[in-house]
Design an enzyme around this catalytic site. Structure first.
Site, PDB file in Angstrom:
ATOM      1  N   HIS A  75       0.823  -1.209   0.000  1.00  0.00           N
ATOM      2  CA  HIS A  75       0.000   0.000   0.000  1.00  0.00           C
ATOM      3  C   HIS A  75       0.858   1.260   0.000  1.00  0.00           C
ATOM      4  O   HIS A  75       0.457   2.284  -0.547  1.00  0.00           O
ATOM      5  CB  HIS A  75      -0.940  -0.005   1.215  1.00  0.00           C
ATOM      6  N   ASP A  76       2.026   1.176   0.604  1.00  0.00           N
ATOM      7  CA  ASP A  76       2.935   2.317   0.587  1.00  0.00           C
ATOM      8  C   ASP A  76       3.465   2.564  -0.823  1.00  0.00           C
ATOM      9  O   ASP A  76       3.429   3.686  -1.334  1.00  0.00           O
ATOM     10  CB  ASP A  76       4.105   2.082   1.550  1.00  0.00           C
ATOM     11  N   SER A  85       5.060   7.078   3.039  1.00  0.00           N
ATOM     12  CA  SER A  85       4.005   8.088   3.194  1.00  0.00           C
ATOM     13  C   SER A  85       2.769   7.508   3.871  1.00  0.00           C
ATOM     14  O   SER A  85       1.983   8.242   4.481  1.00  0.00           O
ATOM     15  CB  SER A  85       3.637   8.699   1.839  1.00  0.00           C
ATOM     16  N   PRO A 167      -5.226  -0.872  -6.257  1.00  0.00           N
ATOM     17  CA  PRO A 167      -6.229  -1.732  -6.884  1.00  0.00           C
ATOM     18  C   PRO A 167      -7.341  -2.055  -5.887  1.00  0.00           C
ATOM     19  O   PRO A 167      -7.086  -2.243  -4.696  1.00  0.00           O
ATOM     20  CB  PRO A 167      -5.439  -2.994  -7.248  1.00  0.00           C
ATOM     21  N   HIS A 197      -1.439 -12.930  -1.171  1.00  0.00           N
ATOM     22  CA  HIS A 197      -2.637 -13.304  -0.414  1.00  0.00           C
ATOM     23  C   HIS A 197      -2.596 -14.759   0.030  1.00  0.00           C
ATOM     24  O   HIS A 197      -3.558 -15.248   0.614  1.00  0.00           O
ATOM     25  CB  HIS A 197      -3.894 -13.055  -1.262  1.00  0.00           C
ATOM     26  N   THR A 198      -1.497 -15.433  -0.224  1.00  0.00           N
ATOM     27  CA  THR A 198      -1.317 -16.779   0.327  1.00  0.00           C
ATOM     28  C   THR A 198      -1.284 -16.738   1.843  1.00  0.00           C
ATOM     29  O   THR A 198      -1.497 -17.753   2.507  1.00  0.00           O
ATOM     30  CB  THR A 198      -0.031 -17.435  -0.221  1.00  0.00           C
ATOM     31  N   ASP A 249      -6.502 -17.555   1.723  1.00  0.00           N
ATOM     32  CA  ASP A 249      -6.032 -18.851   1.204  1.00  0.00           C
ATOM     33  C   ASP A 249      -6.571 -19.939   2.119  1.00  0.00           C
ATOM     34  O   ASP A 249      -5.926 -20.343   3.086  1.00  0.00           O
ATOM     35  CB  ASP A 249      -4.502 -18.854   1.177  1.00  0.00           C
ATOM     36  N   ASP A 257       2.897 -20.232   0.778  1.00  0.00           N
ATOM     37  CA  ASP A 257       3.049 -21.317  -0.197  1.00  0.00           C
ATOM     38  C   ASP A 257       2.305 -20.929  -1.469  1.00  0.00           C
ATOM     39  O   ASP A 257       1.939 -19.773  -1.645  1.00  0.00           O
ATOM     40  CB  ASP A 257       2.543 -22.648   0.381  1.00  0.00           C
TER      41      ASP A 257
END
Length: 332
Positions: A75-76, A85, A167, A197-198, A249, A257
């Site tokens: 996100h940074d 920031s 996004p 996102h694992t 996940d 993984d």
């Protein structure tokens, strides 16, 4: 094969000298705009070990801190580049914007910064702490390590309005591609980095619309596996607690993984934007590279490469920016 090495010997031809200069220039470009591996080797030799030990200490008491720090770095970097920031307090800063309200782990960065200021005052940037902490978080959850180029400086501007660069969870693949491309990242980087996102969780409010009335159809999102749907509905009942956390996940939320990609193939992606990586033909071929046991090694290698690439997005170096004394505020 004969190898040439760079030296000042008078026997070296002009051509070899040019080759050596090219190699050095190439290595610099790989490291990014002024960042390099080992930037603090002489000015603060313990910088990386201090960050690593700090992250490990917090991780032992709360494993959820690992995906939180990885997400914070992402996100940074997507807003004004990797300049910390996102850490700045105040009204209308990035912290206050809806996409960042769920960010956690600020106390880990502050803890590391306090220790670094004691050991090497005014040397190590908050932006570099974030980059290092993200790598350490992946390692603590079983992922492969990578060398992190450092030398970033901290930004002095943080605007909530600029978080539209991030996004969103409903965005199409084309829109996601555009946002990644704007940061110098390609379609493979998109798939690989979303693969982060694992590890970690999301809240029901960000995907429950897929379960009951998707796009006003009074039915569920057809891309959700029919056998998986009841499980998600039990976790997130209609009109239930939107803040309840659910693993990205399923079955492997604490392990770095490649099973996240297997779940996408099987229609078990949680976020709509994640599942689209499989339903969109342009990204499905990349997802397929990371399926199964053989895909894990490839994913580990590519994740490190894409993280280095992302972490060199819009960095401030040299005399640009500053080294904040505390990460939540610009220097007075």
């Amino acid at each position: 094969m004969e190898r040439y090495t760079c030296s000042s010997s008078s026997q070296i031809t002009h051509i070899i000298i040019l080759m050596c200069v090219f190699v050095v220039m190439s290595e610099t470009l790989v490291h990014g705009q002024g960042t390099r591996v080992g930037f603090y080797a002489t000015t603060c030799p313990r910088a990386e070990s201090i960050v690593s030990s700090t992250v490990a200490t917090h991780f032992r008491s709360n494993t959820a801190i690992a995906p939180a720090l990885l997400r914070m770095h992402f996100h940074d970097c997507f807003v004004r580049g990797c300049d910390a920031s996102v850490l700045i307090d105040g009204s209308n800063t990035e912290k206050t914007a809806p996409p960042n309200l769920g960010l956690r782990g600020y106390e880990v960065i502050d803890d590391a910064k306090t220790q670094l200021e004691a050991a090497c005052p005014g040397i190590v940037s908050c932006a570099d702490i974030l980059a290092l902490a993200a790598r350490d978080s992946v390692v603590l959850t079983g992922g492969r390590s990578w060398l992190v180029p450092t030398g970033r400086r901290d930004g002095r501007v943080s605007l909530a309005s600029e978080t539209t660069d991030l996004p969103g969870f409903t965005e199409s693949i084309d829109s996601q591609k555009q946002k990644f491309s704007a940061k110098g990242l390609n379609t493979q980087d998109l798939v690989v980095l979303v693969g982060g996102h694992t590890i970690g969780t999301t809240a029901c409010q960000f995907f429950s619309y897929r379960l009951y009335n998707f796009n006003g159809t009074a039915s569920s999102d057809p891309s959700i596996n029919a056998s998986f749907l009841p499980q998600l509905q039990a976790l997130c009942p209609q009109n239930g607690d939107g803040t309840k956390r659910v693993a990205f996940d399923t079955g492997s939320e604490n392990r770095f993984d490649a099973s996240f990609f297997d779940n996408l193939r099987d229609g078990r992606g949680i976020l709509e934007s994640d599942q689209k990586l499989w339903t969109d033909a342009s990204t499905r071929a990349i997802v397929q590279r990371f399926l199964g046991i053989t895909g894990l090694a490839a994913f580990n290698v590519e994740f490190g490469r894409s993280m280095v690439k992302m972490s060199n997005t819009g960095v401030k170096t040299g005399t640009d920016g500053e080294i904040r004394k505390i990460c939540s505020a610009i220097n007075s």
